[in-house]
Design an enzyme around this catalytic site. Structure first.
Site, PDB file in Angstrom:
ATOM      1  N   GLY A 128     -41.905 -14.982 -18.416  1.00  0.00           N
ATOM      2  CA  GLY A 128     -42.684 -13.750 -18.379  1.00  0.00           C
ATOM      3  C   GLY A 128     -42.548 -13.094 -17.018  1.00  0.00           C
ATOM      4  CG  HIS A 186     -33.778 -13.743 -22.026  1.00  0.00           C
ATOM      5  ND1 HIS A 186     -33.285 -13.755 -20.744  1.00  0.00           N
ATOM      6  CD2 HIS A 186     -35.116 -13.966 -21.912  1.00  0.00           C
ATOM      7  CE1 HIS A 186     -34.281 -13.982 -19.897  1.00  0.00           C
ATOM      8  NE2 HIS A 186     -35.402 -14.112 -20.582  1.00  0.00           N
ATOM      9  CB  SER A 193     -37.109 -16.163 -18.937  1.00  0.00           C
ATOM     10  OG  SER A 193     -37.216 -14.838 -18.546  1.00  0.00           O
ATOM     11  CE1 TYR A 194     -40.924 -15.095 -11.735  1.00  0.00           C
ATOM     12  CE2 TYR A 194     -42.719 -16.567 -12.306  1.00  0.00           C
ATOM     13  CZ  TYR A 194     -42.071 -15.788 -11.379  1.00  0.00           C
ATOM     14  OH  TYR A 194     -42.546 -15.709 -10.090  1.00  0.00           O
ATOM     15  CG  ASP A 241     -30.368 -12.457 -21.167  1.00  0.00           C
ATOM     16  OD1 ASP A 241     -30.910 -11.360 -21.446  1.00  0.00           O
ATOM     17  OD2 ASP A 241     -30.805 -13.228 -20.298  1.00  0.00           O
TER      18      ASP A 241
END
Ligand SMILES: *[C@@H]1O[C@H](CO)[C@@H](O)[C@H](O)[C@H]1NC(C)=O
Length: 460
Positions: A83, A431, A177-178, A374
């Site tokens: 996020g 992603h 991701s984060y 991605d």
């Protein structure tokens, strides 16, 4: 003035509180008898809350799917979505690699669930994400990597108290991701505090590892995949690069030069492409906001994944929430990415790539992988970062860059350094790699937890 005496008292109180909580919490309370609409299965599922701050009444929600077969001998794997502010339950478990996928009328079995290979623990973190909450709402205004990771460590300590039978299993921390921030920092905290978990390694997909490299590679990816023109790419290289646009946009101080380049990019890329999977069609019926923060600048480009829409509906059913032992505290709906969490966006600039170096030097296995479709955290940046890290810590290539296979088809490319630092692409993956390439992702996951090389071509 030394804060020590106070913190000593606090520590003692903390330990006492922890013992108290431990004494009253047993895993049987969290056992899920059955999720509404699920097909029959042989493995056990658990879900519920672990309090991470007794005074502030801050509690994190988890969902735990035991391995399909012989859970005692299989590793334990924690999964963290990014996020910042997005849910591992909604994205990781129900869209990517959990045991079930939501449909219009219930759940279907996911044939490529990661609980075929491991006991999967999905954590909604930090408090304010998904079903996780803080009774003190002020908490949501000051969230950063440090508090997120600290809470995750407390969560794990108390979770292991609840599930002591898993203390000796091999333990891995994974995410995407984060999660490129949470996963390495949590592993580092475990190593630094000598917390006696059986941590064996980490794996992170399309991770944010270093602000400049990751965001600048986005511009190059757009250009090389035909999403922007030569002109726009030239503006990125001469006028204002992508990381600068992103940095300025984030702090609300876009200079005219960078604003101009940003505007050109937005107009060329348009709103109707999924930047999380540049080759995929978009789900036109709804818009979603998974990893919203990492996505486009001014336009708040959102991904369109119908799967996530079904998950949203499913997790908002009262019967489902009851079965999961979940409650909404201070919220009217569950959402995949939090509206209440105010994350310190300066934290995006914290480089986590050096932490990967520290982890492999301490003997932990590290895998960085990229869904190659991605554009949000493209493979170009991640591959270069891992390669540069290997040089810096003098890890020699132990497996040269080569294709890896799922059956007879190329599933991606991989390179290994010093036997334990690996990089791999997943061909045709988004992603959220396991969402669009579940079979290839499961092959990669299995090889990672088993500590084996990725498969080569197989004629059988
Ligand atoms: C609520 O949280 C904020 C921020 O973490 C803190 O400063 C404040 O003291 C807390 N309030 C109470 C009543 O504990």
């Amino acid at each position: 003035m030394s804060p020590r005496p106070f913190s000593m008292v606090a520590t003692i109180l903390f330990v006492v509180a922890q013992i108290f909580v431990t004494a009253i919490s047993v895993s049987e309370d969290d056992k899920i008898s059955s999720l509404p609409g699920q097909p029959p299965v042989k493995f056990q599922q658990y879900a519920g809350y672990i309090t991470v701050d007794d005074k502030q009444q801050r509690a994190l929600f988890y969902y735990f799917a035991e391995a399909e077969v012989d859970p005692a001998s299989k590793p334990l794997v924690l999964w963290l979505n990014g996020g910042p502010g997005c849910s591992s339950l909604g994205a990781g478990a129900f869209v990517e690699h959990g045991p079930f996928k939501p449909t219009e009328n219930g759940l279907v079995k996911n044939d490529y669930s990661w609980n075929k290979e491991a006991n999967m623990l999905y954590l909604e973190s930090p408090a304010g994400v998904g079903f996780s909450y803080s009774a003190n709402k002020s908490f949501y205004r000051f969230i950063d990597d440090e508090i997120t990771v600290k809470d995750s460590l407390v969560f794990l300590q108390r979770w292991f108290n609840k599930f002591p039978q898993y203390k000796n299993n091999d333990f891995f921390i994974t995410g995407e991701s984060y999660g490129g921030h949470y996963v390495p920092q949590l592993a580092q905290l475990i190593v630094q505090t000598k917390t006696p978990f059986n941590l064996k390694g980490i794996a992170i997909g399309n991770p944010l590892l270093e602000f400049n490299t990751d965001f600048n590679s986005r511009g190059e990816y757009f250009w090389s995949h035909g999403l922007i023109s030569d002109l726009a790419y030239e503006s990125l290289t001469t006028t204002c690069n992508y990381s600068q646009i992103r940095r300025e946009a984030q702090s609300g101080s876009l200079t005219p030069a960078c604003a101009g380049v940003g505007k050109l990019l937005s107009s060329e890329i348009g709103k109707f492409v999924d930047t999380y999977d540049v080759t995929a069609d978009v789900c036109l019926s709804t818009i979603d906001q998974q990893s919203l923060v990492l996505s486009q600048l001014q336009e708040t480009q959102k991904i369109d994944v119908c799967e996530e829409d079904k998950t949203h509906n499913y997790l908002n059913r009262k019967d489902v929430q009851q079965a999961l032992h979940a409650k909404l505290v201070g919220l009217s709906t569950w959402s995949v990415c939090s509206d209440v969490v105010k994350y310190d966006m300066q934290n995006l600039e914290i480089p986590t790539i050096p932490i990967l170096g520290k982890l492999v030097e301490s003997g932990l296995r590290v895998l960085v992988y990229s869904g190659d479709q991605d554009s949000v955290i493209p493979l170009i940046g991640s591959r270069a970062l891992v390669n540069a890290l290997a040089k810096e810590i003098r890890f020699k290539t132990t497996m040269p860059y080569r294709a890896w296979f799922e059956g007879k088809q190329v599933a991606g490319w991989t390179q290994v350094y010093g036997d334990i630092l690996s990089y791999a692409t997943i061909r045709g993956a988004a992603h959220e790699a396991p969402f669009s390439q579940p079979e290839r992702s499961l092959v990669l996951f299995k090889a990672f937890v088993e500590g084996k090389p990725l498969p080569e071509f197989s004629s059988s």
